[in-house]
Design a protein around this motif. Structure first.
Motif, PDB file in Angstrom:
ATOM      1  N   PRO A  65       0.833  -1.211   0.000  1.00 61.83           N
ATOM      2  CA  PRO A  65       0.000   0.000   0.000  1.00 61.83           C
ATOM      3  C   PRO A  65       0.864   1.257   0.000  1.00 61.83           C
ATOM      4  O   PRO A  65       2.017   1.245   0.457  1.00 61.83           O
ATOM      5  CB  PRO A  65      -0.816  -0.135   1.288  1.00 61.83           C
ATOM      6  CG  PRO A  65      -0.052  -1.081   2.143  1.00 61.83           C
ATOM      7  CD  PRO A  65       0.644  -2.015   1.215  1.00 61.83           C
ATOM      8  N   VAL A 148      -9.051  -3.043   1.409  1.00 64.59           N
ATOM      9  CA  VAL A 148      -8.319  -1.990   0.710  1.00 64.59           C
ATOM     10  C   VAL A 148      -9.278  -0.847   0.396  1.00 64.59           C
ATOM     11  O   VAL A 148     -10.384  -1.075  -0.098  1.00 64.59           O
ATOM     12  CB  VAL A 148      -7.699  -2.537  -0.595  1.00 64.59           C
ATOM     13  CG1 VAL A 148      -6.867  -1.456  -1.285  1.00 64.59           C
ATOM     14  CG2 VAL A 148      -6.851  -3.779  -0.313  1.00 64.59           C
ATOM     15  N   GLY A 152      -5.982   2.642  -2.213  1.00 63.75           N
ATOM     16  CA  GLY A 152      -5.081   1.496  -2.224  1.00 63.75           C
ATOM     17  C   GLY A 152      -4.472   1.170  -0.876  1.00 63.75           C
ATOM     18  O   GLY A 152      -3.583   0.302  -0.782  1.00 63.75           O
ATOM     19  N   TRP A 154      -4.191  -0.466   2.803  1.00 61.35           N
ATOM     20  CA  TRP A 154      -4.656  -1.665   3.488  1.00 61.35           C
ATOM     21  C   TRP A 154      -4.970  -1.312   4.946  1.00 61.35           C
ATOM     22  O   TRP A 154      -4.218  -0.575   5.586  1.00 61.35           O
ATOM     23  CB  TRP A 154      -3.598  -2.756   3.490  1.00 61.35           C
ATOM     24  CG  TRP A 154      -3.146  -3.232   2.142  1.00 61.35           C
ATOM     25  CD1 TRP A 154      -3.485  -2.730   0.922  1.00 61.35           C
ATOM     26  CD2 TRP A 154      -2.236  -4.307   1.895  1.00 61.35           C
ATOM     27  NE1 TRP A 154      -2.863  -3.418  -0.079  1.00 61.35           N
ATOM     28  CE2 TRP A 154      -2.088  -4.412   0.485  1.00 61.35           C
ATOM     29  CE3 TRP A 154      -1.548  -5.192   2.705  1.00 61.35           C
ATOM     30  CZ2 TRP A 154      -1.268  -5.363  -0.112  1.00 61.35           C
ATOM     31  CZ3 TRP A 154      -0.730  -6.154   2.126  1.00 61.35           C
ATOM     32  CH2 TRP A 154      -0.596  -6.228   0.720  1.00 61.35           C
TER      33      TRP A 154
END
Length: 652
Positions: A65, A148, A152, A154
């Protein structure tokens, strides 16, 4: 700064490292790595190159990420992420957890067929998460590749067995690092006496914001103030929790609201200590030894005061007082509240709020009244927001609009089902031109039998407290005796009421209305409704008397109406009793008609949630006649047998 974003990692981490180094005692024994980090004022490592990050992603099979990638480009790992993760993974040590701990099985055991998706995610994180903790105090840090967001990022989950809590979720790696930085500050702020005073640019900025929040709260901007105070509280800043708890308590929150030492401060104890004690007293299952936690830091005198306040609160005799014009408003509010006028009492308090003066710089609002048994029931979350929005303590600001009243007015609310649908029958007496304290002299049980109190009003109590106290003193119960425990108060302009929300079964043959006895020089109205009784025939009674003589009455029972006197057209029984399926609709119409005819009302909030004076009336039934049967039950040991010729059951 007290926050960071994914674009300023280096300045954020440099500040953190410097604050960590300055917080260490000079003579503390440290490992070589920590000592090197202290001297370098850097908790990190050399940055990871793009090639190392790409190699890591190839090894793990996923692109990392954004915030974690940018972190790695500044430092390939991190020491002391908060207080319990001693080494955080870089490109070489990050790895899929793959349930290496076996905790997935443990979490699976707590799932059932109805488990929520969030609960299943918590269990599955141990199978799919990317583990970032390398060295820790039994604390796991897992990034979730399946949770997510649109950027993008996490989600990150942390969990420690010794916390006995579900995994804690952080929205991203950057959010996780902000949270553990906050944890570092909190732990250092509450450090021991041997540690250096924890002061730096971050703490100074936060402390300034706490003071700004205090002023903002006094101006009525409690929402912005609470947000700033909660932020500072997360960093462990002094004053933040105590100030924030005052706002939280007025919003109706009680869990873990202890005012962080202010309740034991002599300047504020008179306002805040009773609130803490009242919350303790409300949970009877707690032993009094549990008071040691909120009283920590207090001396023996304060402990003695706390137990004295506890005795008064449990006995219903605690009385909140305040100085100056606001204190005078408190007394007016209590006078209104003890006779059932919750809305009038609240307006007396809130109108005087601009005159309130704090006891010191950490006092945001009057709070002791919340522990007062008469005034405390006035508080609702809506009213708490109104109070907090009102400028006070010498500050100016916009005055909020008044909160909605708690009482609907009239009588029709009695026809509405209550929680549990327990109020299916009730009765009340309305007396015009008479103050509430005069009612016992008119309808009280004064002969000393059956729990009568000689016409003296009991101290304000909830209905169930009063009923428990009344029944606990009774040793004899008779089927022919129908003395009633009634709550009293004002029923609108010129009217007083006595209300019984749990009457005995209605017996039309033996019923005697108390209307006549209540009307020396006055007018009285008696209503007894049982139109929603569960296992008995529906009934309704209305009687009106003036100056010792009944003017009119009617009773609906057994499907028929019996009446006497000249009944006004608005109350004519034929208007209401024609539809056998009328039920609650008939009850509401009757109550609306009675309220309209006499201009009277009953205070719902005081009767349901408040504390009112009570007394015991004379029996609402006549004595048995010759040949009528009845039963007497005597409770307790040592009862003497009936005197010669005294009936125990049945033969008068």
């Amino acid at each position: 700064m007290t926050d960071t974003s994914v674009c300023d990692w280096r300045s954020f981490l440099l500040r953190w490292s410097g604050e960590w180094a300055d917080s260490l005692p000079e003579d503390e024994t440290r490992g070589a790595d920590d000592e090197a980090a202290r001297q370098a004022r850097w908790l990190g490592f050399p940055p990871a190159s793009e090639e190392r990050i790409a190699a890591m992603e190839e090894r793990l099979g996923r692109r990392m990420p954004p915030s974690y990638r940018e972190f790695l480009a500044v430092t390939d790992g991190w020491r002391h992420a908060g207080g319990f993760v001693w080494l955080l993974a870089g490109t070489e040590s990050a790895r899929w957890h793959a349930n290496a701990s076996g905790l997935a099985y443990t979490f699976d055991e707590y799932l059932d067929e109805d488990a929520e998706p969030e609960e299943r995610r918590e269990a599955d994180i141990w199978r799919r998460g990317l583990q970032l903790d390398v060295e820790s105090d039994a604390t796991y840090v897992l990034m979730d590749p399946e949770e997510v967001d649109e950027d993008g990022e996490w989600a990150v989950y942390t969990w420690a067995s010794w916390r006995a809590m579900p995994p804690e979720r952080h929205a991203s790696f950057a959010a996780f690092m902000r949270d553990v930085y906050r944890e570092f500050h909190s732990l250092r702020s509450h450090g021991g006496a041997q540690e250096p005073v924890f002061v730096n640019d971050t703490t100074r900025t936060l402390d300034a914001r706490v003071e700004e929040a205090r002023i903002e709260a006094l101006r009525g901007g409690w929402e912005r103030a609470l947000e700033a105070l909660d932020e500072a509280k997360g960093y462990g800043r002094p004053r933040a929790a105590g100030l924030g708890d005052q706002i939280r308590r007025l919003l109706g929150q009680t869990h873990m609201v202890h005012f962080d030492g202010l309740a034991t401060d002599p300047r504020y104890a008179s306002e805040l200590l009773p609130v803490v004690i009242a919350e303790h007293a409300a949970h009877s299952y707690r032993g009094d030894s549990s008071l040691t936690f909120p009283l920590r830091g207090g001396d023996e005198d304060l402990a003695a005061l706390a137990h004295a306040v506890l005795d008064r609160i449990r006995g219903g005799t605690y009385r909140y007082t305040a100085a100056g014009p606001f204190g005078e408003a408190v007394e007016r509010a209590r006078e209104s509240a003890r006779w059932g006028d919750a809305d009038g009492a609240w307006r007396a308090l809130i109108d005087a709020m601009p005159l309130w003066v704090p006891l010191g710089p950490d006092h945001l609002a009057p709070l002791g009244w919340v522990a007062d048994p008469v005034l405390g029931p006035l508080l609702t979350p809506e009213r708490g927001r109104e109070l907090l929005s009102t400028p006070r303590g010498g500050q100016s600001g916009d005055t909020p609009g008044p909160s909605a009243g708690l009482d609907p007015g009239g009588l029709a609310w009695l026809a509405e089902p209550d929680p549990g649908n327990n109020r299916t029958s009730y009765r009340f007496v309305l007396v015009e031109g008479v103050e509430p304290e005069e009612l016992p002299g008119r309808v009280a049980d004064t002969d000393g039998d059956g729990g009568g109190d000689g016409g003296v009003l009991n101290a304000p109590m909830t209905w169930w407290e009063a009923r428990r106290a009344w029944l606990s003193g009774r040793r004899e119960f008779s089927s022919y005796d129908d003395r009633a425990l009634v709550a009293v108060g004002r029923a609108g302009a010129g009217w007083s009421f006595a209300f019984d929300g749990d009457p005995a079964p209605f017996d039309r043959r033996r019923f005697v209305s108390p209307a006549v006895s209540a009307t020396a020089g006055a007018r009285a109205v008696v209503v007894w409704s049982g139109l929603r009784t569960r296992h008995r025939q529906p009934f309704f009674h209305l009687s009106v008397a003036r100056d010792g003589a009944e003017q009119y009455s009617f009773t609906y029972a057994d499907g028929e109406v019996r009446s006497s006197g000249e009944i006004p057209a608005a109350l004519e029984p034929s208007r209401f009793f024609g539809d056998p399926e009328g039920g609650a609709g008939v009850e509401r119409s009757l109550l609306e008609a009675v309220a309209e005819e006499f201009g009277a009302r009953l205070p719902r909030h005081a009767l349901v949630n408040g504390r009112l004076h009570t007394f015991v009336t004379r029996s609402w039934t006549r004595p048995p006649r010759d040949g009528e049967t009845y039963a007497v039950i005597r409770v307790g040991s040592g009862n003497s047998p009936p005197a010669a010729g005294e009936p125990e059951r049945g033969d008068r």
